[in-house]
Design an enzyme around this catalytic site. Structure first.
Site, PDB file in Angstrom:
ATOM      1  N   GLY A  36       0.891  -1.339  -0.126  1.00 56.02           N
ATOM      2  CA  GLY A  36      -0.012  -0.123   0.083  1.00 56.02           C
ATOM      3  C   GLY A  36       0.745   1.186   0.007  1.00 56.02           C
ATOM      4  O   GLY A  36       1.980   0.976  -0.386  1.00 56.02           O
ATOM      5  N   ARG A  37       0.284   2.385   0.500  1.00 55.29           N
ATOM      6  CA  ARG A  37       1.175   3.712   0.494  1.00 55.29           C
ATOM      7  C   ARG A  37       2.582   3.437   1.247  1.00 55.29           C
ATOM      8  O   ARG A  37       3.609   3.936   0.717  1.00 55.29           O
ATOM      9  CB  ARG A  37       0.274   4.898   1.183  1.00 55.29           C
ATOM     10  CG  ARG A  37      -0.916   5.172   0.315  1.00 55.29           C
ATOM     11  CD  ARG A  37      -1.760   6.090   1.264  1.00 55.29           C
ATOM     12  NE  ARG A  37      -2.509   5.092   2.483  1.00 55.29           N
ATOM     13  CZ  ARG A  37      -3.687   5.216   2.356  1.00 55.29           C
ATOM     14  NH1 ARG A  37      -4.683   6.095   1.632  1.00 55.29           N
ATOM     15  NH2 ARG A  37      -4.385   4.407   3.178  1.00 55.29           N
ATOM     16  N   ILE A  38       2.499   2.876   2.494  1.00 60.27           N
ATOM     17  CA  ILE A  38       3.756   2.807   3.260  1.00 60.27           C
ATOM     18  C   ILE A  38       4.766   1.930   2.556  1.00 60.27           C
ATOM     19  O   ILE A  38       5.877   2.193   2.424  1.00 60.27           O
ATOM     20  CB  ILE A  38       3.283   2.433   4.735  1.00 60.27           C
ATOM     21  CG1 ILE A  38       2.333   3.733   5.199  1.00 60.27           C
ATOM     22  CG2 ILE A  38       4.637   2.277   5.246  1.00 60.27           C
ATOM     23  CD1 ILE A  38       1.979   3.224   6.721  1.00 60.27           C
ATOM     24  N   ARG A  60      -2.452  -8.409  -1.240  1.00 60.67           N
ATOM     25  CA  ARG A  60      -3.721  -8.946  -1.715  1.00 60.67           C
ATOM     26  C   ARG A  60      -4.061  -8.782  -3.091  1.00 60.67           C
ATOM     27  O   ARG A  60      -4.244  -9.676  -3.935  1.00 60.67           O
ATOM     28  CB  ARG A  60      -4.776  -8.083  -1.034  1.00 60.67           C
ATOM     29  CG  ARG A  60      -5.609  -9.115  -0.018  1.00 60.67           C
ATOM     30  CD  ARG A  60      -6.362  -8.079   0.693  1.00 60.67           C
ATOM     31  NE  ARG A  60      -5.792  -6.689   0.722  1.00 60.67           N
ATOM     32  CZ  ARG A  60      -6.499  -5.463   1.164  1.00 60.67           C
ATOM     33  NH1 ARG A  60      -7.524  -5.594   1.859  1.00 60.67           N
ATOM     34  NH2 ARG A  60      -6.084  -4.260   1.280  1.00 60.67           N
ATOM     35  N   ALA A  84       3.951  -3.399  10.994  1.00 60.40           N
ATOM     36  CA  ALA A  84       2.473  -3.354  10.646  1.00 60.40           C
ATOM     37  C   ALA A  84       1.768  -3.348  11.864  1.00 60.40           C
ATOM     38  O   ALA A  84       1.124  -2.348  12.258  1.00 60.40           O
ATOM     39  CB  ALA A  84       2.400  -4.503   9.682  1.00 60.40           C
ATOM     40  N   ARG A  85       1.279  -4.545  12.654  1.00 58.90           N
ATOM     41  CA  ARG A  85       0.605  -4.719  13.581  1.00 58.90           C
ATOM     42  C   ARG A  85       1.231  -5.943  14.403  1.00 58.90           C
ATOM     43  O   ARG A  85       1.466  -6.971  13.652  1.00 58.90           O
ATOM     44  CB  ARG A  85      -0.829  -4.925  13.231  1.00 58.90           C
ATOM     45  CG  ARG A  85      -1.510  -3.781  13.186  1.00 58.90           C
ATOM     46  CD  ARG A  85      -1.857  -2.875  14.295  1.00 58.90           C
ATOM     47  NE  ARG A  85      -2.432  -1.719  14.253  1.00 58.90           N
ATOM     48  CZ  ARG A  85      -1.854  -0.414  13.919  1.00 58.90           C
ATOM     49  NH1 ARG A  85      -0.708  -0.399  13.705  1.00 58.90           N
ATOM     50  NH2 ARG A  85      -2.734   0.807  13.855  1.00 58.90           N
ATOM     51  N   GLU A 136       0.682  -5.714  22.592  1.00 58.11           N
ATOM     52  CA  GLU A 136       1.510  -4.672  23.226  1.00 58.11           C
ATOM     53  C   GLU A 136       0.499  -3.959  24.176  1.00 58.11           C
ATOM     54  O   GLU A 136      -0.659  -3.856  24.014  1.00 58.11           O
ATOM     55  CB  GLU A 136       2.030  -4.032  22.143  1.00 58.11           C
ATOM     56  CG  GLU A 136       0.965  -3.461  21.120  1.00 58.11           C
ATOM     57  CD  GLU A 136       1.565  -2.637  19.790  1.00 58.11           C
ATOM     58  OE1 GLU A 136       2.158  -3.352  19.284  1.00 58.11           O
ATOM     59  OE2 GLU A 136       0.942  -1.591  19.730  1.00 58.11           O
ATOM     60  N   HIS A 152       6.121   1.139  19.173  1.00 48.47           N
ATOM     61  CA  HIS A 152       5.190   1.322  18.170  1.00 48.47           C
ATOM     62  C   HIS A 152       5.319   2.942  18.019  1.00 48.47           C
ATOM     63  O   HIS A 152       4.473   3.770  18.222  1.00 48.47           O
ATOM     64  CB  HIS A 152       3.673   1.012  19.057  1.00 48.47           C
ATOM     65  CG  HIS A 152       2.724   1.010  17.748  1.00 48.47           C
ATOM     66  ND1 HIS A 152       1.667   0.006  18.077  1.00 48.47           N
ATOM     67  CD2 HIS A 152       2.696   1.814  16.800  1.00 48.47           C
ATOM     68  CE1 HIS A 152       0.762   0.374  16.654  1.00 48.47           C
ATOM     69  NE2 HIS A 152       1.210   1.188  16.178  1.00 48.47           N
ATOM     70  N   ILE A 153       6.441   3.357  17.706  1.00 46.88           N
ATOM     71  CA  ILE A 153       6.795   4.748  17.192  1.00 46.88           C
ATOM     72  C   ILE A 153       6.969   5.088  15.917  1.00 46.88           C
ATOM     73  O   ILE A 153       7.657   6.219  15.562  1.00 46.88           O
ATOM     74  CB  ILE A 153       8.085   5.147  17.982  1.00 46.88           C
ATOM     75  CG1 ILE A 153       9.130   4.209  17.814  1.00 46.88           C
ATOM     76  CG2 ILE A 153       7.612   5.178  19.683  1.00 46.88           C
ATOM     77  CD1 ILE A 153      10.532   4.971  18.132  1.00 46.88           C
TER      78      ILE A 153
HETATM   79  C1  8YV Z   1      -0.332   5.157  15.845  1.00 46.90           C
HETATM   80  C2  8YV Z   1      -0.251   3.414  13.814  1.00 46.90           C
HETATM   81  O1  8YV Z   1       0.620   5.879  16.645  1.00 46.90           O
HETATM   82  O2  8YV Z   1      -1.326   5.077  12.289  1.00 46.90           O
HETATM   83  C3  8YV Z   1      -1.099   3.869  12.579  1.00 46.90           C
HETATM   84  O3  8YV Z   1      -1.671   2.733  11.994  1.00 46.90           O
HETATM   85  O4  8YV Z   1       0.140   2.409  14.132  1.00 46.90           O
HETATM   86  C4  8YV Z   1       0.388   4.691  14.465  1.00 46.90           C
HETATM   87  O5  8YV Z   1       0.610   5.635  13.624  1.00 46.90           O
HETATM   88  C5  8YV Z   1      -1.090   4.229  16.742  1.00 46.90           C
HETATM   89  O6  8YV Z   1      -2.082   3.260  16.113  1.00 46.90           O
HETATM   90  C6  8YV Z   1      -1.702   5.121  17.664  1.00 46.90           C
HETATM   91  O7  8YV Z   1      -2.980   5.296  17.403  1.00 46.90           O
END
Ligand code: 8YV
Length: 337
Positions: free
Chosen positions: A167-169, A189, A249-250, A279, A297-298
């Protein structure tokens, strides 16, 4: 008949919730238009507290730490919008939000390059063992320097980067990889149109081929139930022993227990992680690994970008409460016409 209007009624400001701390200037601006319940103390609400807070407001600014589901919305009769300060929205149960007649918005675009920068920083840091090197210096080991006795890393230049999630990122990562002299392969996908593949010199491959062929792998896909444990023991086993895995990602996309084992056994060389299963907890076995770079997560955390995310979330909220379509409406289908 008394025709006098009630000034108090006319000046009543809509009530909104700001569920986590935001920049004071942004809060002050909101207070000009709204009656704001804000959580500047920044203590994460329990599900019950969140449900109680949402019961009294017309709009809410929330983050990834607030799960917006049927329970959270069960008494939210006046709520019109939940505006996420985040592009990812796996904290939203979209069918439940839509069923409650509430608009859901996120913050795309404004964080793309900042997040791609950070993904690349983690890749570079893990490949060149920057965290381990810093510990080496702090431990006073510099006098043991030799050609062979250093934290020896892996080259990015001339290597092949596998991007899962284009995607974009993901595309931002591809641009940086090309600048670093890397080849790019990707899995997504849906395949990109030919002109985009050409622009990013990116070759589409299956997930298995990507894991086998890539020198390094970066994960930039959204979290969905289908994507749970996209990378587990089997997938790590397909990767090269010299490979680096980066997850921006997550949490939940990687099986963190399996990753810790792979890092400890030398199944892969190193990892860079910004996100974790469950987390803010981190799997204790990951914390034992030295061949890992950890971040809390920064990826979007620069002053400029976090301000832009808050501003976009506020724009979404104010537009919706003025009765218009917010710029980044996720459940747009339900609010057509
Ligand atoms: C956020 C992120 O800091 O934008 C997202 O999807 O994971 C991060 O930029 C985080 O989700 C806080 O809401």
């Amino acid at each position: 008949m008394n025709t006098t209007t009630n000034p108090a009624h006319l000046t009543r400001k809509p009530k909104i919730l700001v569920a986590r701390a935001i920049f004071p200037e942004a809060l002050a601006k909101l207070e000009e238009t709204f009656e704001v319940r804000s959580n500047q103390a920044d203590k994460v609400f329990t599900p019950q507290e969140l449900q109680n807070e949402l019961a009294t407001v017309e709009g809410a600014l929330v983050t990834g730490s607030e799960r917006i589901d049927a329970q959270a919305l069960s008494q939210a009769d006046q709520l019109k919008i939940v505006a996420n300060i985040s592009v990812g929205y796996n904290n939203f149960d979209i069918p439940a939000i839509t069923a409650a007649g509430v608009m859901a918005t996120n913050t795309p675009d404004v964080l793309t390059d900042t997040t791609a920068d950070f993904g690349f920083a983690l890749l570079m840091a893990a490949a060149r063992r920057i965290t381990e090197s810093e510990h080496w210096v702090r431990a006073g080991k510099w006098d043991q320097w030799s050609i062979v006795n250093n934290p020896l890393g892996m080259d990015l230049n001339g290597s092949t980067l596998g991007i899962i999630g284009m995607g974009r990122i993901g595309k931002g990562i591809a641009r940086r990889a090309l600048g670093c002299g890397m080849n790019v392969i990707y899995h997504n996908r849906s395949r990109l149109p030919a002109d985009e593949e050409k622009a990013y010199s990116a070759t589409y491959v299956s997930k298995e081929d990507l894991l086998r062929t890539a020198d390094h792998v970066i994960l930039v896909l959204p979290y969905t139930a289908e994507n749970h444990h996209t990378i587990g023991a089997k997938e790590l086993g397909l990767m090269k022993p010299t490979a680096i895995l980066v997850n921006i990602a997550r949490g939940g996309i990687v099986d963190d227990a399996a990753l810790a084992q792979a890092l400890q056994n030398g199944t892969i060389f190193a990892a860079g992680l910004d996100v974790f299963e469950g987390e803010p907890k981190v799997h204790p076995e990951l914390l034992k690994c030295s061949n890992i770079v950890l971040a809390p997560h920064i990826a979007s955390a620069t002053e400029k970008t976090r301000r832009a995310m808050v501003d976009l979330a506020i724009k979404n909220l104010t537009t919706a409460l003025a009765g218009n379509k917010p710029p980044s409406l996720i459940n747009a289908e339900a609010f057509k016409g």
